[in-house]
Scaffold this motif. Structure first.
Motif, PDB file in Angstrom:
ATOM      1  N   ILE A  22      30.408  52.148  42.740  1.00  0.00           N
ATOM      2  CA  ILE A  22      30.498  50.655  41.889  1.00  0.00           C
ATOM      3  C   ILE A  22      31.438  50.300  40.903  1.00  0.00           C
ATOM      4  O   ILE A  22      31.393  49.764  40.239  1.00  0.00           O
ATOM      5  CB  ILE A  22      29.023  50.242  42.692  1.00  0.00           C
ATOM      6  N   ALA A  23      29.908  51.402  40.421  1.00  0.00           N
ATOM      7  CA  ALA A  23      30.129  51.195  38.618  1.00  0.00           C
ATOM      8  C   ALA A  23      31.908  51.235  38.041  1.00  0.00           C
ATOM      9  O   ALA A  23      32.308  51.073  37.738  1.00  0.00           O
ATOM     10  CB  ALA A  23      29.436  52.716  37.618  1.00  0.00           C
ATOM     11  N   LEU A  24      32.460  52.010  39.357  1.00  0.00           N
ATOM     12  CA  LEU A  24      34.074  52.163  38.917  1.00  0.00           C
ATOM     13  C   LEU A  24      34.993  51.440  39.523  1.00  0.00           C
ATOM     14  O   LEU A  24      36.110  50.866  38.828  1.00  0.00           O
ATOM     15  CB  LEU A  24      34.456  53.268  39.251  1.00  0.00           C
ATOM     16  N   MET A  25      34.795  50.817  40.786  1.00  0.00           N
ATOM     17  CA  MET A  25      35.231  49.826  41.529  1.00  0.00           C
ATOM     18  C   MET A  25      34.357  47.934  39.940  1.00  0.00           C
ATOM     19  O   MET A  25      35.890  48.140  39.636  1.00  0.00           O
ATOM     20  CB  MET A  25      34.356  49.077  41.862  1.00  0.00           C
ATOM     21  N   GLY A  26      34.076  48.125  39.035  1.00  0.00           N
ATOM     22  CA  GLY A  26      33.363  47.263  38.270  1.00  0.00           C
ATOM     23  C   GLY A  26      34.458  47.562  37.204  1.00  0.00           C
ATOM     24  O   GLY A  26      34.985  46.506  36.405  1.00  0.00           O
ATOM     25  N   ASP A  27      34.493  49.005  36.537  1.00  0.00           N
ATOM     26  CA  ASP A  27      35.753  48.881  36.461  1.00  0.00           C
ATOM     27  C   ASP A  27      37.521  48.960  35.479  1.00  0.00           C
ATOM     28  O   ASP A  27      38.167  48.043  35.133  1.00  0.00           O
ATOM     29  CB  ASP A  27      35.928  50.703  35.394  1.00  0.00           C
ATOM     30  N   LEU A  28      37.398  48.891  36.992  1.00  0.00           N
ATOM     31  CA  LEU A  28      38.637  48.632  37.978  1.00  0.00           C
ATOM     32  C   LEU A  28      38.314  47.071  37.833  1.00  0.00           C
ATOM     33  O   LEU A  28      39.614  46.291  37.627  1.00  0.00           O
ATOM     34  CB  LEU A  28      38.936  47.893  39.425  1.00  0.00           C
ATOM     35  N   PHE A  29      37.751  46.111  37.914  1.00  0.00           N
ATOM     36  CA  PHE A  29      37.509  44.581  38.050  1.00  0.00           C
ATOM     37  C   PHE A  29      38.095  44.025  36.994  1.00  0.00           C
ATOM     38  O   PHE A  29      38.558  43.054  36.702  1.00  0.00           O
ATOM     39  CB  PHE A  29      36.041  43.883  38.626  1.00  0.00           C
ATOM     40  N   LEU A  30      36.947  44.828  35.881  1.00  0.00           N
ATOM     41  CA  LEU A  30      36.911  44.343  33.991  1.00  0.00           C
ATOM     42  C   LEU A  30      38.590  44.628  33.535  1.00  0.00           C
ATOM     43  O   LEU A  30      39.429  43.668  33.096  1.00  0.00           O
ATOM     44  CB  LEU A  30      36.497  45.385  33.276  1.00  0.00           C
ATOM     45  N   ILE A  55      42.047  44.864  35.895  1.00  0.00           N
ATOM     46  CA  ILE A  55      42.378  43.513  36.424  1.00  0.00           C
ATOM     47  C   ILE A  55      42.015  42.441  35.025  1.00  0.00           C
ATOM     48  O   ILE A  55      43.073  42.009  35.250  1.00  0.00           O
ATOM     49  CB  ILE A  55      42.085  43.865  38.017  1.00  0.00           C
ATOM     50  N   ARG A  56      41.180  41.704  35.208  1.00  0.00           N
ATOM     51  CA  ARG A  56      40.122  40.785  34.354  1.00  0.00           C
ATOM     52  C   ARG A  56      41.441  40.946  32.928  1.00  0.00           C
ATOM     53  O   ARG A  56      42.345  40.058  32.532  1.00  0.00           O
ATOM     54  CB  ARG A  56      39.366  41.003  33.953  1.00  0.00           C
ATOM     55  N   LYS A  57      40.988  41.916  32.614  1.00  0.00           N
ATOM     56  CA  LYS A  57      41.627  41.928  30.728  1.00  0.00           C
ATOM     57  C   LYS A  57      43.542  41.318  31.196  1.00  0.00           C
ATOM     58  O   LYS A  57      44.139  40.867  30.899  1.00  0.00           O
ATOM     59  CB  LYS A  57      41.686  43.142  30.326  1.00  0.00           C
ATOM     60  N   SER A  58      44.021  42.408  32.132  1.00  0.00           N
ATOM     61  CA  SER A  58      45.928  42.647  32.701  1.00  0.00           C
ATOM     62  C   SER A  58      45.596  41.256  32.762  1.00  0.00           C
ATOM     63  O   SER A  58      47.223  40.739  33.151  1.00  0.00           O
ATOM     64  CB  SER A  58      46.267  43.031  33.729  1.00  0.00           C
ATOM     65  N   MET A  59      44.839  40.437  33.459  1.00  0.00           N
ATOM     66  CA  MET A  59      45.611  39.283  33.479  1.00  0.00           C
ATOM     67  C   MET A  59      45.399  37.722  33.162  1.00  0.00           C
ATOM     68  O   MET A  59      45.281  36.930  32.227  1.00  0.00           O
ATOM     69  CB  MET A  59      44.339  38.148  34.436  1.00  0.00           C
TER      70      MET A  59
END
Length: 210
Positions: A157-165, A167-171
Motif C-alpha cells: 500500500i505504501a508503494l502504491m501510494g508512492d505510485l499514485f503520487l 502519477i498525480r504529479k505527472s498529470m
C-alpha cells in the motif's frame, strides 16, 4: 551681396537638382519601405511557424495525457482488485465465481499486463516509471503462492501510494503537497492505521544492525 548672375545660376541649379533629389529620396524611401515590409513579412512567417509548433506541441501533450490516463487505469486495475472489499467484489456480476486475489495476480502476470507496463515505460515520466518498478519488484519478491501477510500488504500500500503520487504529479500537479498516505485515504478506511504500521516497520528495519 549676391549678384543677379550668381542668383540666377543657383536658381537654375536648384531647379535642375530638385527633381533629381526628389527622385533619389523617393527611391531611398521605397527601398527602406521594401526592406521594412520584407523584414515584417519574414517576422510574420516566423511567428506563424512558432505558433504552429506551439499548437502542435499542445496537441501532442494532450494526446500524451490521454494515453497516460488510459495506461494508468489499465496499470492500476489489479491493485484495485487487491484492495476491493470482499463484499464489493462478490456483488459485481462480472466477477461471479472468481477469487479476488487469484484474479488480480493472474492479471499482473498476463501478457496484456506486460504490454501495459511496456507502454508505461514509453509514455510516463521517469519518476512514475521508477515508482512502478519499485512496486513490481516488491510484488515479484513476494511469495505469490501464499496469502500476503499484513506486513506485506502495508508495504504494498505504501508503494502504491508512492505510485499514485507520482502519477498525480505527472498529470500537471508537480508541486503537490500531498503525501503517499493522502493519496490512498479516499478508498482505504484504515489508511491512518496503515501509515502508523508502516512507520513502525521502517523503524524496526532501521534498528536492525547492518
Amino acid at each position: 551681396m549676391i549678384d543677379k548672375d550668381t542668383l540666377d545660376v543657383v536658381t537654375s541649379v536648384a531647379t535642375v537638382m530638385t527633381p533629381l533629389l526628389l527622385t533619389v529620396l523617393g527611391g531611398l524611401g521605397w527601398l527602406i519601405k521594401q526592406k521594412v515590409e520584407t523584414a515584417q513579412a519574414r517576422q510574420d512567417v516566423l511567428q506563424a511557424k512558432q505558433e504552429a509548433q506551439i499548437a502542435r506541441l499542445r496537441e501532442l501533450e494532450d494526446k500524451l495525457r490521454e494515453d497516460r490516463i488510459v495506461t494508468y487505469n489499465a496499470l492500476l486495475e489489479p491493485f484495485f482488485l487487491f484492495f476491493t472489499t470482499d463484499a464489493a467484489f462478490a456483488s459485481d456480476p462480472k466477477y461471479k465465481g472468481k477469487k479476488k486475489d487469484e484474479l488480480a495476480v493472474s492479471k499482473m502476470l498476463s501478457v496484456e499486463y506486460r504490454q501495459v507496463g511496456f507502454k508505461l515505460s514509453l509514455v510516463a515520466n521517469d519518476e512514475v516509471v521508477r515508482a512502478y518498478n519499485r512496486l513490481m519488484q516488491f510484488f515479484y519478491r513476494s511469495n505469490s503462492d501464499e496469502p500476503p501477510t499484513e506486513q506485506t500488504m502495508v508495504r504494498w500500500i505504501a508503494l502504491m501510494g508512492d505510485l499514485f503520487l507520482e502519477i498525480r504529479k505527472s498529470m500537471g500537479n508537480e508541486t503537490s503537497a500531498l503525501d503517499r498516505w493522502e493519496m490512498i485515504e479516499w478508498f482505504m478506511r484504515d489508511a491512518h492505521h496503515i501509515k502508523i504500521e508502516h512507520s513502525r516497520l521502517e523503524f524496526e528495519e532501521k534498528s536492525i544492525p547492518g
